[in-house]
Scaffold this motif. Structure first.
Motif, PDB file in Angstrom:
ATOM      1  N   GLU A 102       0.885  -1.161   0.000  1.00 18.43           N
ATOM      2  CA  GLU A 102       0.000   0.000   0.000  1.00 18.43           C
ATOM      3  C   GLU A 102       0.923   1.211   0.000  1.00 18.43           C
ATOM      4  O   GLU A 102       1.827   1.305   0.836  1.00 18.43           O
ATOM      5  CB  GLU A 102      -0.869  -0.003   1.256  1.00 18.43           C
ATOM      6  N   LYS A 189      -4.017   6.577   0.115  1.00 17.03           N
ATOM      7  CA  LYS A 189      -3.361   5.289  -0.147  1.00 17.03           C
ATOM      8  C   LYS A 189      -3.710   4.840  -1.565  1.00 17.03           C
ATOM      9  O   LYS A 189      -4.877   4.919  -1.956  1.00 17.03           O
ATOM     10  CB  LYS A 189      -3.862   4.275   0.877  1.00 17.03           C
ATOM     11  N   ASP A 204      -6.821  -0.627  -8.262  1.00 21.73           N
ATOM     12  CA  ASP A 204      -7.696  -0.459  -7.097  1.00 21.73           C
ATOM     13  C   ASP A 204      -8.645   0.724  -7.267  1.00 21.73           C
ATOM     14  O   ASP A 204      -9.397   0.766  -8.221  1.00 21.73           O
ATOM     15  CB  ASP A 204      -6.831  -0.359  -5.842  1.00 21.73           C
ATOM     16  N   ASP A 209     -12.803   6.396   0.922  1.00 20.15           N
ATOM     17  CA  ASP A 209     -12.389   5.267   1.763  1.00 20.15           C
ATOM     18  C   ASP A 209     -10.880   5.271   1.998  1.00 20.15           C
ATOM     19  O   ASP A 209     -10.398   4.759   3.008  1.00 20.15           O
ATOM     20  CB  ASP A 209     -12.709   3.927   1.076  1.00 20.15           C
ATOM     21  N   CYS A 210     -10.137   5.780   1.025  1.00 22.71           N
ATOM     22  CA  CYS A 210      -8.668   5.661   1.123  1.00 22.71           C
ATOM     23  C   CYS A 210      -7.955   7.019   1.028  1.00 22.71           C
ATOM     24  O   CYS A 210      -6.728   7.051   0.850  1.00 22.71           O
ATOM     25  CB  CYS A 210      -8.146   4.676   0.079  1.00 22.71           C
ATOM     26  N   CYS A 211      -8.721   8.105   1.157  1.00 21.23           N
ATOM     27  CA  CYS A 211      -8.116   9.450   1.193  1.00 21.23           C
ATOM     28  C   CYS A 211      -8.597  10.157   2.456  1.00 21.23           C
ATOM     29  O   CYS A 211      -9.686   9.873   2.926  1.00 21.23           O
ATOM     30  CB  CYS A 211      -8.652  10.337   0.072  1.00 21.23           C
TER      31      CYS A 211
END
Ligand code: UDP
Length: 250
Positions: A102, A189, A204, A209-211
């Protein structure tokens, strides 16, 4: 699988589920060995899936955000796995071997790193930090130094360098995009994968969700920290990010 992916384009015939992760399912496509269908789910998890939730429309919102951002990054000369949208919840993407790292980029300290270093959340960084975490749920995705990443055969020295360069390029492009919609990109990520020739692509998703995204005026968090920290208005915040992006990208 959901109805919406069945009755979309006739070009692609969904074959079988090959992988189900926390937020997405991957299906093979009949007659195609080099592409897959990625379906976004409504589920929401945090703390290595110890905390679970969901909200209606989440898969659709995250699929739309990812498609908009990957389209924007492609124009900025970032190679991504995205090929085209498929129905409300899915995209057709290159089949890649995911690099088990990641890649996290930070512009402002928050979350685990602020805690680990004993520094206040919100401390701006003079230059962006790039970090690698080993993708392994059983180990809870531990931080890896470059040498540890090499030791684990996660990537070669050249690939680590390329991941850093690409992650920083994505960061610059996203900072300027989010600035236009009054959001600060605190950290994020991303994941990368290799095609059968060894070429590396962004894979991906990129979603709330990933920031970490903070409103520039109010400092309001507009990302998964609303779920992690029980701040409420999760669905509304994700939808607000999408609506703001649509204003500048459509
Ligand atoms: N992140 C992610 N998946 C993970 C870990 C982190 O998408 O498994 C994202 C997270 O949402 C944040 C950034 O990466 O935008 C940095 O997260 P951090 O390392 O601070 O971890 P956290 O505090 O979220 O546990």
């Amino acid at each position: 699988m959901s109805q919406s992916t069945k009755d979309s384009s006739e070009k692609w015939v969904v074959s079988e589920l090959i992988y189900e992760g926390k937020a997405k399912k991957i299906f093979s496509l009949q007659g195609h060995d080099d592409i897959v269908l990625v379906e976004f789910k409504d589920s929401l998890t945090a703390f290595n899936a110890l905390k679970k939730g969901e909200f209606e429309n989440k898969g659709k919102v995250n699929r739309e955000i990812t498609s908009l951002l990957f389209g924007y990054l492609t124009k900025g000369h970032v190679a991504t796995h995205w090929i085209e949208d498929f129905g409300a919840l899915s995209v057709i993407a290159k089949k890649l071997k995911i690099i088990p790292l990641e890649v996290v980029v930070r512009n402002v300290l928050a979350g685990s790193t602020a805690k680990k270093l004993g520094l206040a959340e919100g401390t701006p960084l003079k230059k962006p930090l790039v970090e690698f975490y080993y993708k392994d749920d059983a180990l809870a995705d531990p931080f890896l130094s470059d040498d540890q990443a090499l030791m684990m055969n996660a990537a070669t020295t050249e690939e680590l360098q390329l991941l850093k360069t690409e992650a920083l390029k994505i960061n610059s492009l996203l900072i300027s995009l989010f600035a236009k919609i009054n959001l600060d990109l605190i950290d994020f990520k991303v994941e990368f994968g290799k095609d059968s020739f060894g070429k590396i692509f962004l894979a991906d998703e990129i979603t709330p969700d990933c920031c970490r995204l903070w409103d520039k005026t109010t400092s309001e968090k507009m990302d998964k920290d609303r779920f992690r920290r029980d701040l409420g208005l999760i669905k509304e915040s994700y939808e607000e990010v999408l609506n703001r992006l649509k204003k500048v990208l459509i």
